[in-house]
Design an enzyme around this catalytic site. Structure first.
Site, PDB file in Angstrom:
ATOM      1  N   LYS A  88      39.946  31.974  59.096  1.00 19.65           N
ATOM      2  CA  LYS A  88      40.919  31.464  60.098  1.00 19.65           C
ATOM      3  C   LYS A  88      41.665  32.513  60.775  1.00 19.65           C
ATOM      4  O   LYS A  88      41.911  32.157  62.125  1.00 19.65           O
ATOM      5  CB  LYS A  88      41.792  30.443  59.220  1.00 19.65           C
ATOM      6  CG  LYS A  88      40.922  29.278  58.550  1.00 19.65           C
ATOM      7  CD  LYS A  88      42.268  28.330  57.817  1.00 19.65           C
ATOM      8  CE  LYS A  88      42.829  29.071  56.678  1.00 19.65           C
ATOM      9  NZ  LYS A  88      42.033  29.552  55.441  1.00 19.65           N
TER      10      LYS A  88
ATOM     11  N   GLY B  34      46.307  35.323  53.012  1.00 17.23           N
ATOM     12  CA  GLY B  34      45.826  36.387  53.746  1.00 17.23           C
ATOM     13  C   GLY B  34      44.992  36.297  54.746  1.00 17.23           C
ATOM     14  O   GLY B  34      43.914  36.336  54.555  1.00 17.23           O
ATOM     15  N   HIS B  35      45.369  36.360  56.216  1.00 18.65           N
ATOM     16  CA  HIS B  35      44.840  36.213  57.316  1.00 18.65           C
ATOM     17  C   HIS B  35      44.375  37.703  57.753  1.00 18.65           C
ATOM     18  O   HIS B  35      45.329  38.321  58.155  1.00 18.65           O
ATOM     19  CB  HIS B  35      45.560  35.362  58.242  1.00 18.65           C
ATOM     20  CG  HIS B  35      45.673  33.990  57.851  1.00 18.65           C
ATOM     21  ND1 HIS B  35      46.323  33.033  58.231  1.00 18.65           N
ATOM     22  CD2 HIS B  35      45.173  33.554  56.567  1.00 18.65           C
ATOM     23  CE1 HIS B  35      46.059  31.948  57.597  1.00 18.65           C
ATOM     24  NE2 HIS B  35      45.439  32.161  56.637  1.00 18.65           N
TER      25      HIS B  35
ATOM     26  N   GLN C 289      45.004  28.595  53.456  1.00 17.95           N
ATOM     27  CA  GLN C 289      44.219  27.895  52.493  1.00 17.95           C
ATOM     28  C   GLN C 289      43.164  27.040  52.905  1.00 17.95           C
ATOM     29  O   GLN C 289      42.740  27.152  54.041  1.00 17.95           O
ATOM     30  CB  GLN C 289      45.198  27.302  51.352  1.00 17.95           C
ATOM     31  CG  GLN C 289      45.734  28.037  50.423  1.00 17.95           C
ATOM     32  CD  GLN C 289      46.933  28.644  51.058  1.00 17.95           C
ATOM     33  OE1 GLN C 289      47.865  27.785  51.398  1.00 17.95           O
ATOM     34  NE2 GLN C 289      47.393  30.093  50.813  1.00 17.95           N
TER      35      GLN C 289
ATOM     36  N   ASP D 105      39.947  31.385  52.780  1.00 15.96           N
ATOM     37  CA  ASP D 105      39.353  32.631  53.204  1.00 15.96           C
ATOM     38  C   ASP D 105      38.089  32.175  54.051  1.00 15.96           C
ATOM     39  O   ASP D 105      37.105  32.973  53.915  1.00 15.96           O
ATOM     40  CB  ASP D 105      38.819  33.111  51.909  1.00 15.96           C
ATOM     41  CG  ASP D 105      39.882  33.494  50.681  1.00 15.96           C
ATOM     42  OD1 ASP D 105      41.021  33.691  51.469  1.00 15.96           O
ATOM     43  OD2 ASP D 105      39.862  33.204  49.717  1.00 15.96           O
TER      44      ASP D 105
HETATM   45  P1  IMP Z   1      48.744  29.695  44.401  1.00 15.76           P
HETATM   46  O1  IMP Z   1      48.627  29.003  45.812  1.00 15.76           O
HETATM   47  O2  IMP Z   1      49.277  31.190  44.330  1.00 15.76           O
HETATM   48  O3  IMP Z   1      49.523  28.888  43.404  1.00 15.76           O
HETATM   49  O4  IMP Z   1      47.193  29.479  43.657  1.00 15.76           O
HETATM   50  C1  IMP Z   1      46.627  28.290  43.358  1.00 15.76           C
HETATM   51  C2  IMP Z   1      45.062  28.401  43.654  1.00 15.76           C
HETATM   52  O5  IMP Z   1      44.662  28.677  44.939  1.00 15.76           O
HETATM   53  C3  IMP Z   1      44.347  29.722  42.862  1.00 15.76           C
HETATM   54  O6  IMP Z   1      43.175  29.328  42.507  1.00 15.76           O
HETATM   55  C4  IMP Z   1      44.279  30.652  44.200  1.00 15.76           C
HETATM   56  O7  IMP Z   1      43.397  31.729  44.032  1.00 15.76           O
HETATM   57  C5  IMP Z   1      44.246  29.802  45.218  1.00 15.76           C
HETATM   58  N1  IMP Z   1      44.484  30.321  46.709  1.00 15.76           N
HETATM   59  C6  IMP Z   1      45.944  30.535  47.099  1.00 15.76           C
HETATM   60  N2  IMP Z   1      45.998  30.892  48.434  1.00 15.76           N
HETATM   61  C7  IMP Z   1      44.680  30.992  48.694  1.00 15.76           C
HETATM   62  C8  IMP Z   1      44.040  31.684  49.885  1.00 15.76           C
HETATM   63  O8  IMP Z   1      44.824  31.814  50.749  1.00 15.76           O
HETATM   64  N3  IMP Z   1      42.849  31.770  49.902  1.00 15.76           N
HETATM   65  C9  IMP Z   1      42.047  31.527  48.842  1.00 15.76           C
HETATM   66  N4  IMP Z   1      42.398  30.827  47.727  1.00 15.76           N
HETATM   67  C10 IMP Z   1      43.901  30.794  47.523  1.00 15.76           C
END
Ligand code: IMP
Length: 428
Positions: free
Chosen positions: A16, A40-41, A223, A13
């Protein structure tokens, strides 16, 4: 022409999407290499506001290819609805390609993600619930379905039959959930083959051909480094490799092809989900930043945790990625503060440390050592030239450069494409 990577330096977040959209005017393709629709971009430009989860963020530029590499996990339902949404707003989506080696998020992955999180109870990771972890588990467990498999029905049916039997046993016997029906899962696969089959391609060859034709390739991270499965604050991480190594494995790209690695950092820190965050600001104090910056997840809508800029974590991120330049985003959010803090070290178990610990228990016990810098009384919001920044804001940027050990090349002063200060050229 070489490839340039845009990597999240923190917990995701970082903004990017905006930076990729800004840079994509000078490239020929934007390539996603990791993650899935957990990302989520947000992109804001003359065509409107777009919230992209899977489609690469350069899609709004005509003539820019969007490539989804083998390291991404793809939920075809999400991809199809995202393409329909952006297509209905006049964006040409015919320049999209998906690696035939990319793994598919199957319906049972989404079910298992939720069941596994429930079963973790207090120790829940706070996943996005999109099936990301279970899909990557099946990839490394060698029981994944890839995009190319969707196009080979005779081979696909026995694979899905075998894998679903295993998944249903887990769902029902371990978690007490409802089994999925084979016919339903196969019907989905058949639909997906029709809907996304035309985008499937040997993308490693495509990227190689673009580079050989002297085209500029932008590698889009999703991420952030501190969520990396290897380098992040394990186990509170995602299941892929958002840092620079993931760009090579997630695309089939050799490291020599990558000339520049841009590390994107917010001027403060945020984190969604569980796990330690040493420079976190107490909840009641965080509200001011959260509300002003609208720090709510694009994918899940969850309130993001807020912290001051963590120089120790940022330095570690620099070590893992070897950034050649930094991008500092959301500087304008700090405009109204009398003073701003940056974390320059941690205190843990009575000792000062200056490195980001691997051990999560140790990281959770770290308390921040702050340096306080004076705030700035003129706004930075919407500035487009370095000369428009007040002296104290410039001093803050300089301090971050010192802490990370890398020059800032771009400063973002608002969500729109043009609210950007290009400090130094990125493509050299
Ligand atoms: P997962 O990727 O859904 O398995 O989530 C694992 C961890 O990564 C959790 O803490 C999510 O909130 C975090 N996470 C996954 N994708 C994002 C992102 O795009 N932005 C911020 N945190 C993320």
């Amino acid at each position: 022409m070489p490839a340039y990577a845009v990597i999240g330096g923190q917990w995701g977040d970082e903004g990017k999407g905006k930076i990729i959209d800004y840079l994509a005017g000078n490239v020929d393709s934007v390539v996603r290499y990791a993650g899935g629709n957990n990302a989520g971009h947000t992109v804001v430009n003359d065509k409107g506001t777009f919230q992209l989860h899977l489609v690469p963020s350069g899609i709004c530029w005509p003539d820019v290819y969007g490539i989804i590499g083998n390291g991404v996990v793809v939920d075809p339902d999400v991809l199809v609805s995202e393409l329909a949404e952006i297509g209905s707003r006049g964006i040409d989506t015919s320049r999209l390609f998906i690696s035939e080696r990319a793994h598919v998020i199957m319906p049972y992955h989404v079910v298992l993600d939720r069941l596994e999180e429930e079963a973790r109870g207090e120790a829940a990771i706070g996943t996005t619930g999109r099936g990301i972890g279970p899909a990557y588990m099946d990839k490394t467990g060698r029981m994944g379905i890839r995009v190319g498999d969707l196009l080979d029905w005779d081979a696909l049916v026995p694979m899905v039959t075998q894998f679903l039997a295993h998944k249903n046993a887990l769902i029902t016997k371990i978690y007490g959930g409802e089994p999925l029906l084979l016919d339903d899962v196969l019907a989905k696969c058949s639909l997906w083959a029709d809907q996304i089959g035309r985008y499937a391609k040997a993308t490693e060859q495509l990227v190689q051909d673009l580079l050989a034709q002297n085209k500029n390739v932008l590698l889009e991270g999703a991420q952030g480094t501190l969520l990396d499965i290897d380098h992040g604050s394990y186990p509170y991480v995602t299941s892929s490799s958002p840092s620079i190594g993931g760009a090579c494995t997630g695309l089939g790209l050799n490291p020599q092809a990558i000339k520049g690695v841009l590390g994107v950092f917010k001027a403060y820190s945020t984190r969604v989900g569980s796990g330690p965050m040493p420079s976190e600001i107490p909840e009641h104090e965080a509200d001011e930043i959260r509300e002003k910056a609208q720090e709510f997840g694009v994918t899940t809508g969850r309130a993001r945790r807020i912290g001051w800029f963590d120089g120790v974590a940022a330095k570690y991120s620099q070590l893992v990625n070897g950034f050649t330049g930094l991008v500092l985003t959301r500087l304008d959010i700090l405009d109204d503060f009398d003073s701003v803090k940056v974390c320059i070290g941690y205190n843990v178990d009575g000792k000062r440390i200056d490195r980001f610990p691997a051990n999560t228990g140790l990281l959770a016990r770290c308390t921040p050592i702050y340096e306080e810098l004076p705030g700035w009384d003129e706004p930075t919001a919407s500035a487009t030239e370095l000369s428009q920044l007040p002296a104290n804001a410039l001093a803050y940027v300089k301090r971050i450069e010192e802490l990370v050990g890398c020059k800032v090349q771009i400063i973002s002063t608002g969500p729109r494409r043009e609210e950007t200060i290009q400090v130094e050229p990125v493509f050299t």
